[in-house]
Design a protein around this motif. Structure first.
Motif, short mmCIF file in Angstrom:
data_model
loop_
_atom_site.label_atom_id
_atom_site.label_comp_id
_atom_site.label_asym_id
_atom_site.label_seq_id
_atom_site.Cartn_x
_atom_site.Cartn_y
_atom_site.Cartn_z
N GLY A 1 0.78 -1.23 0.00
CA GLY A 1 0.00 0.00 0.00
C GLY A 1 0.81 1.28 0.00
N PHE A 2 2.05 1.22 0.49
CA PHE A 2 2.92 2.41 0.55
C PHE A 2 2.22 3.57 1.27
CE2 PHE A 2 4.74 0.05 -2.98
CZ PHE A 2 6.09 0.13 -2.71
N TRP A 3 1.78 3.30 2.45
CA TRP A 3 1.17 4.34 3.29
C TRP A 3 2.09 4.58 4.48
CZ3 TRP A 3 -2.06 8.17 4.11
CH2 TRP A 3 -2.39 8.52 5.42
N LEU A 4 2.40 5.86 4.74
CA LEU A 4 3.30 6.19 5.85
C LEU A 4 2.58 7.05 6.87
CD1 LEU A 4 6.23 5.92 6.91
CD2 LEU A 4 6.67 8.17 5.92
N GLY A 5 2.18 6.41 7.97
CA GLY A 5 1.57 7.17 9.05
C GLY A 5 2.63 7.90 9.86
N LEU A 6 2.34 9.15 10.23
CA LEU A 6 3.27 9.97 11.00
C LEU A 6 2.78 10.09 12.44
CD1 LEU A 6 3.87 12.84 8.38
CD2 LEU A 6 5.02 10.63 8.57
#
Length: 226
Positions: free
Chosen positions: A142-147
């Motif tokens: 998914g290439f999702w980066l939660g900060l």
């Protein structure tokens, strides 16, 4: 008496034939018959070849109108014939196969995070920072980066914003920050693949401008090399 009558009849018939022949010659019917045959016979005419007009490069070509509309006022409608199409160069990122996932060991993961925290402590404290260890969902699929939520609430915009990611070589990448979800979406995939990030790597994000992150990368593979 009978012979005289027969001779007289034969002379009359011959005279009549000669008179008819003379009339035919006067009327020139044989010539008219030939003319009529030539006029009624189908004539083969060579096919007319029309020469197509080739549009000149880089010019404007008028759109052809139908015969039905030929007498109406013509509006200037043109289409552009471009001779050279210049495409903007694009970065191509090879799709990463999920079967090739690399899982970091606990030791390599701890090594990268420790090194990242050491580097973070050496950065200018006037710029907010945080360390983000990479997981499979960050670098594959998914290439999702939660900060970190507390960081986003305190330092990042309250609405969706295009952020700039600057790597250690000064190269810039755009990534969409989704404020309601506190994470990076579109554009993060390109940054991840370009820098060949894998599970276990640790990144230091330094907010050097309101919408610009300076990103430092610590490789988990450094554990094996050390």
């Amino acid at each position: 008496m009978g012979a005289g009558k027969a001779l007289s009849y034969e002379e009359m018939r011959q005279k009549k034939l000669e008179e008819n022949k003379r009339k035919l010659e006067e009327l020139n019917l044989s010539h008219l018959s030939l003319v009529l045959r030539e006029a009624t016979s189908p004539k083969t005419t060579p096919t007319k070849q029309t020469k197509r007009k080739v549009p000149q490069e880089g010019g404007l070509v008028a759109v052809r109108r139908s015969d039905r509309l030929a007498n109406l006022p013509q509006q200037p409608t043109y289409r552009e014939v471009a001779s050279d199409i210049v495409e903007r160069p694009r970065r191509s990122f090879k799709r990463r196969c999920l079967a090739d996932r690399v899982y970091a060991s606990d030791e390599a993961r701890l090594y990268a995070q420790t090194k990242a925290e050491e580097l973070e402590s050496q950065l200018d404290p006037k710029f907010p920072t945080f360390v983000k260890p990479m997981l499979q969902s960050h670098v594959t699929g998914g290439f999702w980066l939660g900060l970190p939520r507390h960081f986003c609430t305190k330092h990042l915009p309250r609405k969706d914003t295009m952020m700039t990611l600057v790597d250690e070589n000064g190269d810039e990448f755009k990534s969409l920050y989704l404020a309601p979800k506190n994470g990076l979406s579109g554009g993060w995939r390109g940054f991840s693949i370009y820098h060949e990030l894998v599970d276990g790597d640790a990144l230091i994000f330094q907010l050097i401008k309101p919408t610009t992150f300076k990103v430092y990368i610590i490789r988990a593979s450094g554990y094996d090399q050390s």
